[in-house]
Scaffold this active site. Sequence first.
Site, PDB file in Angstrom:
ATOM      1  N   ARG A  51      32.806  23.822   6.682  1.00  0.00           N
ATOM      2  CA  ARG A  51      33.151  22.946   5.574  1.00  0.00           C
ATOM      3  C   ARG A  51      33.222  21.480   6.021  1.00  0.00           C
ATOM      4  O   ARG A  51      32.870  20.590   5.272  1.00  0.00           O
ATOM      5  CB  ARG A  51      34.517  23.384   5.045  1.00  0.00           C
ATOM      6  CG  ARG A  51      34.690  23.129   3.580  1.00  0.00           C
ATOM      7  CD  ARG A  51      35.911  23.795   3.073  1.00  0.00           C
ATOM      8  NE  ARG A  51      36.843  24.108   4.175  1.00  0.00           N
ATOM      9  CZ  ARG A  51      37.919  24.838   4.033  1.00  0.00           C
ATOM     10  NH1 ARG A  51      38.200  25.355   2.872  1.00  0.00           N
ATOM     11  NH2 ARG A  51      38.734  25.085   5.030  1.00  0.00           N
ATOM     12  N   HIS A 240      40.358  48.895  17.646  1.00  0.00           N
ATOM     13  CA  HIS A 240      40.078  48.941  19.085  1.00  0.00           C
ATOM     14  C   HIS A 240      40.467  50.279  19.742  1.00  0.00           C
ATOM     15  O   HIS A 240      39.655  50.891  20.436  1.00  0.00           O
ATOM     16  CB  HIS A 240      40.810  47.810  19.812  1.00  0.00           C
ATOM     17  CG  HIS A 240      40.499  46.440  19.275  1.00  0.00           C
ATOM     18  ND1 HIS A 240      39.257  46.111  18.776  1.00  0.00           N
ATOM     19  CD2 HIS A 240      41.257  45.328  19.174  1.00  0.00           C
ATOM     20  CE1 HIS A 240      39.283  44.829  18.397  1.00  0.00           C
ATOM     21  NE2 HIS A 240      40.477  44.345  18.611  1.00  0.00           N
ATOM     22  N   LYS A 337      52.585  43.736  21.948  1.00  0.00           N
ATOM     23  CA  LYS A 337      52.599  42.341  22.399  1.00  0.00           C
ATOM     24  C   LYS A 337      53.844  42.109  23.245  1.00  0.00           C
ATOM     25  O   LYS A 337      54.845  42.817  23.095  1.00  0.00           O
ATOM     26  CB  LYS A 337      52.674  41.395  21.194  1.00  0.00           C
ATOM     27  CG  LYS A 337      51.599  41.641  20.155  1.00  0.00           C
ATOM     28  CD  LYS A 337      50.347  40.876  20.466  1.00  0.00           C
ATOM     29  CE  LYS A 337      49.300  41.064  19.399  1.00  0.00           C
ATOM     30  NZ  LYS A 337      47.953  40.880  19.896  1.00  0.00           N
TER      31      LYS A 337
HETATM   32  C1  BG6 Z   1      42.114  41.138  18.652  1.00  0.00           C
HETATM   33  C2  BG6 Z   1      43.498  41.212  18.050  1.00  0.00           C
HETATM   34  O1  BG6 Z   1      41.203  41.861  17.883  1.00  0.00           O
HETATM   35  O2  BG6 Z   1      42.152  41.674  19.975  1.00  0.00           O
HETATM   36  C3  BG6 Z   1      44.492  40.465  18.907  1.00  0.00           C
HETATM   37  O3  BG6 Z   1      43.472  40.653  16.729  1.00  0.00           O
HETATM   38  C4  BG6 Z   1      44.442  40.953  20.343  1.00  0.00           C
HETATM   39  O4  BG6 Z   1      45.812  40.592  18.384  1.00  0.00           O
HETATM   40  C5  BG6 Z   1      43.009  40.979  20.869  1.00  0.00           C
HETATM   41  O5  BG6 Z   1      45.236  40.088  21.124  1.00  0.00           O
HETATM   42  C6  BG6 Z   1      42.934  41.669  22.223  1.00  0.00           C
HETATM   43  O6  BG6 Z   1      41.656  41.513  22.766  1.00  0.00           O
HETATM   44  P1  BG6 Z   1      41.434  41.504  24.348  1.00  0.00           P
HETATM   45  O7  BG6 Z   1      39.955  41.487  24.514  1.00  0.00           O
HETATM   46  O8  BG6 Z   1      42.112  40.281  24.861  1.00  0.00           O
HETATM   47  O9  BG6 Z   1      42.069  42.764  24.861  1.00  0.00           O
END
Ligand code: BG6
Length: 492
Positions: A51, A240, A337
């Site tokens: 944008r 994931h 986290k």
């Molecule tokens: C993201 C999440 O998809 O993956 C995040 O939204 C997370 O919250 C991240 O921190 C982790 O990815 P990686 O590759 O650092 O393990």
Amino acid sequence: MVSRVIPVDPFDLVIFGATGDLANRKIFPGLYRRFQAGQMPMEARLIGAARSDMSCEEFRAHIRKSIDEFVHENKRDPKMIDDFIARLDYVPVDARGTDGWDDLKTKIDNTHITAFYFSVAPALFGDIAERLVSYGISDSESRIVVEKPFGRDLASAEKLNATLAEFFDEGQIYRIDHYLGKETVQNLMALRFANILFEPLWNSQYIDHVQITVAETVGVGGRGSYYDKSGAMRDMIQNHLMQLLCMIAMEPPYHFDPDAVRDEKVKVIRALQPVPAHDIVRGQYLGYHREGYDEPMPGYLEDCEDPNSKTESYIAMKVNIANWRWTNTPFYLRTGKRLRARTSEIAVFFKEPPHSIFDDSESDVNWKANQLVIRLQPNEGMNLKMMIKEPGPGGMRLVQVPLDMSFAEALGEGGADMPDAYERLIMDVIRGNQTLFMRGDEVEAAWAWTDPIINGWEERGDKPKPYDSGTTGPEDALMLMHRDGRRWRHVK
Ligand code: BG6
């Protein structure tokens, strides 16, 4: 061992949301590294679209800064950076209006492969897709790349899929789950299907249980308001960890072909059993005082700016897969986290041999079952714990030792140079290979399993358990294991 780099065909890649966080941290630095590795042909063009009303020169300066910040020093070659920057272009576009689209069309070379990366909020996917088609910018060979969150429940994911399907075929849609681009995740396929060693044992007869851990040290500060609508279940488990579970649990596909692989993953997701409340532990991190700092680190409730939030920053759960291979072998998943360390791994716990020939009353036998640990990060690699005899004349004493392999060490120079997940995935888009991308039905199946779990705790009004930052999560997560006579692997 230096990995071979095969250049891809000429392409034009348009990145919507080109000034956003993901583009700065991952997409452009990743593209630069592929350029530097010689994978991007000279004709390739990268067009930023967003944008902001900035000039091409301003955009180039902006990306130069991202490269300085997010590309490792030993990869920053000034001449290479200049050459890379020279192939960047920029067009301001209004995703919901008419501005910029005619301009964008004039920039596209339709003799090239064309790809459009939607690094924007999902609410804009439909608007952008519609304009790409109505302005004649994309064609039937073009690819579009979309990021998570792909919906927040089954209904919204179905809606998004339907919106994209109005403009693009499934074979043109690349839904990114960046975990699938991680080296070790692909190595899981090699481990299972390129070796005879494990596959005969890969079932509930020989595997006691599997633990999948994705632990992070970071909190949600900075993205608290997004995260609070999501939580660990939607942010990590639904995508994931689910992908990791599929890689471990799937049947061998008949070929390493996108649909053959994805068909097998969907079958696993559909076989996942509903998870009862007593098999789930949710947590929220508390704040703490860091040594040497005046200000305390905020806890989750401060980070998300809602003192009444019931969103989880940690979740541990026991998952059962109802099929012939896995019935009676639980998969324990945990992610959170502000934990003690950044560690992601999959640990496969084998059963003990059915009969021990060693007499542990007379000799000092300390029997342990084999474990295979696949490390995703840090120090990607594998570790197989085996029993051997302890050296020396003192009888038959058994000890467990690791057969440890770090990919970087095993593969020498080539291993140390492993591309980041985004680099590989973007190159796969250009190569037209969807194997490492989620298919629409796969995303929907994952939500269909996730929805009742989330609805369950929302209806009950469950509150997550507080846990101290820098620990392994709430105490109750230990109980989830202990009551089954098992324990979590100690992660550093
Ligand atoms: C993201 C999440 O998809 O993956 C995040 O939204 C997370 O919250 C991240 O921190 C982790 O990815 P990686 O590759 O650092 O393990």
